[in-house]
Structure formats: structure tokens, C-alpha cells
Design a protein around this motif. Structure first.
Motif, short mmCIF file in Angstrom:
data_model
loop_
_atom_site.label_atom_id
_atom_site.label_comp_id
_atom_site.label_asym_id
_atom_site.label_seq_id
_atom_site.Cartn_x
_atom_site.Cartn_y
_atom_site.Cartn_z
N HIS A 145 -1.54 1.39 -0.09
CA HIS A 145 -0.74 1.21 1.12
C HIS A 145 0.45 0.30 0.88
CE1 HIS A 145 0.22 -0.45 5.13
NE2 HIS A 145 -0.31 0.64 5.64
N ARG A 198 -3.66 8.49 11.76
CA ARG A 198 -4.10 7.94 10.47
C ARG A 198 -5.16 8.82 9.83
NH1 ARG A 198 -8.26 5.54 7.99
NH2 ARG A 198 -9.59 5.76 9.84
N THR A 249 -3.65 12.40 8.99
CA THR A 249 -2.51 12.34 8.06
C THR A 249 -1.87 13.72 7.87
OG1 THR A 249 -3.68 10.55 6.87
CG2 THR A 249 -1.69 11.43 5.86
N ASN A 287 -3.43 5.84 3.86
CA ASN A 287 -4.11 5.76 5.16
C ASN A 287 -5.61 5.59 5.04
OD1 ASN A 287 -1.87 5.84 6.78
ND2 ASN A 287 -1.95 8.04 7.16
N ASN A 315 -3.46 -1.06 13.39
CA ASN A 315 -3.55 0.23 12.70
C ASN A 315 -2.19 0.53 12.07
OD1 ASN A 315 -4.02 2.87 11.85
ND2 ASN A 315 -5.26 3.37 13.64
N HIS A 375 -0.89 2.46 9.88
CA HIS A 375 -0.90 3.67 9.07
C HIS A 375 0.51 4.01 8.58
CE1 HIS A 375 0.89 6.16 12.23
NE2 HIS A 375 0.05 5.63 13.09
#
Length: 430
Positions: free
Chosen positions: A59, A311, A314, A348, A367, A369
Motif C-alpha cells: 500500500h 476496497r 477493487t 487493498n 479505510n 483504500h
């Protein structure tokens, strides 16, 4: 600058990353990405038939590359993974461009922002607020159609594929009767690798055949939108189609190729990704009656449901970037002109950011994402996607008391844009 030797991913990891079937099967590719994150987060993919590229799987590193639009470019090479044979075919057809469709996604500064500004105001919260009641009406009609099935349906075919399609076509200015064509061409363009979605409805296709069918879908899109552009120049309306048709950059009308690409990215990406996230949310709720009941009782959880669905699903599974200079990512030396894959599925599901990442948790927070990207290329339609999903589930939860799976959902086999292609459910109306 790091001087260590390149970290080359094991063949079984590399072959999975380029395999569309692996993304359809889903759990296996997530395991492969987990291995990469833990052992080789910036790893060189050497797969037969493909140019070597770096898979960026953590990430943090995905965000670093995404936000540095000066060092990591969209234009020099394809922004979508494809075999060498496909890249050669694309160059031949376009007269030297690596991009079959030239759009915001394939542009760098300063051109990118000049084009983005043409329609950006249409997709900002202030303008979308004026459309909320119209969108709510479309959502209610979608729920009506679902309830009319009598208690069971394929949620993708009945609701999630059609609802965001109708919303974005209203904004774009495509007549309702042409929406089935838009859906068909979008599925053929993004689903070229999937036997249930590609134009030939065939499993046994070479990469060149897949690309040829995608090219045909793109040409059909271009033919349709050039006619729409001509109509909007002759008779302007209050819609995005008119903005694109009459757009001027640096005192000159934009080219037909750039106009067609703009139409295609709004029409296709503007609904297909939201469709996938919407189906992902329903898939998760159908598997978890307690979470369904909790959100039905407390609508303040809807924003969390939406972010978690985006998320967890995706829909855009990767984008490619090209290094503009020698640099370093995650301790790995990257050379100028190297090709990089931003592995959004992996980012994610990064345990460093998302505890228990395979679990769907509408109360997850924060979150952060990466499904909408970051930096100047962050998704133009992210506010619209969130609004559409919030309104639909607000309407839907008012009118059903429970939902469960009525069969095995299937994801599309695609390395690029993916998500549920079937979602059989049973529900009890309120």
C-alpha cells in the motif's frame, strides 16, 4: 541509490499476476500478492510473452508512486498490462501510440489537467447534489425491478449493471434506448479476457484475438460518439456530451481521437466500476446477515459500507506507470523507462494497513483504500460513485428484510477491470 540486484519474483507468482483467470478465481491471486508483500514487495515480473515490469504490491509504495506524477508517467507506455504481441498490434493500429484509447488516463501534465478541467465540475459534490433526487428516482426504479422478480434474481444482471449505467448516461446525454449498447460495448472492451463477456463468447482466444475484439468494441464506441458529438455541435444541450463535443484547448477544438477517448472513459469507466462495487457490497451482505441487519437499522454505517465494498471488490485491479528517471521504491533500484504495475488488489489487502483484510467490515476505519488511485489521476467520478451507492442501498434496505446467496457468485476473468459478473441472491421483501 540502492545497488542491490533486482528482486525477481518466482515464476509461479509472476505467471499469476499476468493471468486473467487468477483474478476471476480471486483467492489464489490474493495469496500470491500476500507472498509478494511479505517477501518481495517491489518485484520484477518476468513472464513469457510480456515485457519485464515491476509489481508494486505494498500500500505505501503504491501511494508513493501514485502521488508522484512527475517521476512516474502515464503516457510513454501502455497504462494497462498487455502481452508484447498486443502492444505491437496497438502500435500498428494507432500509428505508433501505446494507447488504444487516448483519454485522461493516458495523459500527463500539463495536458491531463487541461482535459480534466473540461468536465470536472460536473462530477463535484456541488453539482451532484442538484442531481440527487433524479438519482434517487433511478434507484427506486431499480429496486422496483428487483422486487418484481418475486424474491430471487441475479443482482448483477438485474440491478448493479443497469443502475449506474442509467445514472451516468443521463449525465453524459446518451438516450435511454442506447444504454444496452453502451453496456454491451463496455463489457466487450473491459471483459475481453473473459469467455462470458468477450465479443466472441469464447474461451480459446489468443491475446491477438482478444485485442482484435477489444479494438472492434472501441471502434463501435468511437462511431457512436462521433455521431453524438456532431449532434451536440448542431444542437447543444445541458449535458457532458455537449461539453466534450464543443471543447477547446489552447484555442483549438480537441481532436476527434481525444474527444472519442473522453466519451469512452466517461461512458465505460463511469458505470462499470461502480457496478462492480455495488455488487460487491451486496455479495458481502448476503453472506453476513448480522452485518446486513446492523446497517439496515443504522444508516450512518452506509458510508463505511460503501468504502469497504470498494476496497473489498477493487474494480480497477491495476494501472501501469513508466519511470521518468532513475529512482528507488521500497529499497529497490528502478531505472529510467522501467514499467511498473500498481497492484491495487494487493494494496487493498495489505495487512499493514487493513487488519484481517479478507474480512468485509462496514465499520472499518480509517479505510485508506487505493481503489480510486491518488494524486492528479485520482478517479474523476469518485464522488458520483459514492453518491450512487449510498442512495441505492438506502432505498434497498428500506424494502428488503433479508438477503442470502442463491448460488455461487462469479468474478470476471480480467487483469484490468474486474468484479462480480454473476450474483444469484434470494431476498425477503419488507
Amino acid at each position: 541509490m540502492a545497488t542491490i540486484a533486482p528482486a525477481v519474483l518466482p515464476p509461479e507468482i509472476a505467471s499469476a499476476i499476468v493471468n486473467p483467470v487468477a483474478y476471476g478465481e480471486w483467492n489464489g491471486i490474493k495469496e500470491k500478492f500476500r507472498w509478494a508483500r511479505d517477501n518481495m514487495p517491489v518485484g520484477l515480473v518476468q513472464a513469457e510473452g510480456y515485457m519485464p515490469f515491476w509489481a508494486i504490491t505494498r500500500h505505501e509504495d503504491i501511494m508513493t508512486v501514485s502521488k508522484d506524477n512527475a517521476r512516474f508517467l502515464n503516457a510513454p507506455k501502455s497504462v494497462v498490462l498487455g502481452p508484447i504481441a498486443v502492444q505491437m498490434l496497438t502500435h500498428m493500429i494507432t500509428g505508433g501510440s501505446p494507447h488504444l484509447v487516448r483519454s485522461l488516463v493516458t495523459m500527463d501534465a500539463p495536458e491531463h489537467m487541461d482535459y480534466r478541467k473540461l468536465t470536472q465540475s460536473w462530477f463535484m459534490p456541488k453539482n451532484l447534489a442538484s442531481l440527487e433526487e433524479k438519482i434517487r428516482g433511478i434507484a427506486r426504479a431499480s429496486v422496483d425491478a428487483m422486487l418484481a422478480t418475486g424474491g430471487s434474481c441475479d443482482f448483477v444482471h438485474q440491478v448493479s449493471a443497469l443502475y449506474p449505467l442509467h445514472v451516468v448516461m443521463q449525465i453524459l446525454g446518451v438516450p435511454h434506448e442506447d444504454e444496452p449498447l453502451m453496456l454491451k460495448l463496455t463489457q466487450e472492451m473491459f471483459g475481453g479476457e473473459d469467455p462470458d463477456l468477450n465479443r466472441a463468447r469464447s474461451v480459446e482466444l489468443t491475446p491477438e484475438q482478444v485485442t482484435q475484439f477489444v479494438i472492434e468494441a472501441v471502434r463501435d464506441f468511437e462511431g457512436y460518439f462521433m455521431k453524438l458529438a456532431a449532434a451536440r455541435r448542431a444542437d447543444p444541450k445541458d449535458d457532458v456530451a455537449t461539453v466534450i463535443a464543443n471543447a477547446v484547448i489552447d484555442g483549438e477544438p480537441i481532436s476527434d481521437r481525444n474527444a472519442a477517448g473522453y466519451y469512452i472513459i466517461v461512458a465505460a469507466a463511469g458505470h462499470d466500476t461502480t457496478s462492480a462495487s455495488t455488487a460487491g457490497a451486496m455479495w458481502a451482505l448476503a453472506k453476513d446477515p448480522e452485518q446486513f441487519a446492523r446497517i439496515k437499522a443504522d444508516r450512518s454505517l452506509l458510508p463505511g459500507l460503501i468504502e469497504e465494498a470498494i476496497r473489498w471488490t477493487t474494480p480497477v485491479q491495476h494501472f501501469m506507470r513508466t519511470a521518468a528517471e532513475d529512482c528507488e521504491i521500497g529499497g529497490q533500484a528502478i531505472a529510467k523507462d522501467d514499467w511498473l504495475m500498481l497492484c491495487y488488489v494487493s494494496g487493498n489487502h495489505d495487512e499493514r494497513v487493513f487488519p484481517d483484510p479478507d474480512r468485509f467490515d462496514a465499520s472499518r476505519g480509517p479505510n485508506r483504500h487505493v481503489a480510486f488511485g491518488a494524486g492528479v489521476h485520482q478517479c474523476l467520478g469518485l464522488h458520483l460513485a459514492r453518491l450512487e451507492m449510498r442512495i441505492l442501498f438506502d432505498e434497498l434496505l428500506d424494502r428488503i428484510d433479508s438477503v442470502e446467496l442463491a448460488g455461487t457468485p462469479l468474478r470476471a476473468s480480467s487483469t484490468f477491470v474486474g468484479g462480480p459478473k454473476t450474483l444469484p441472491i434470494r431476498f425477503v421483501p419488507s
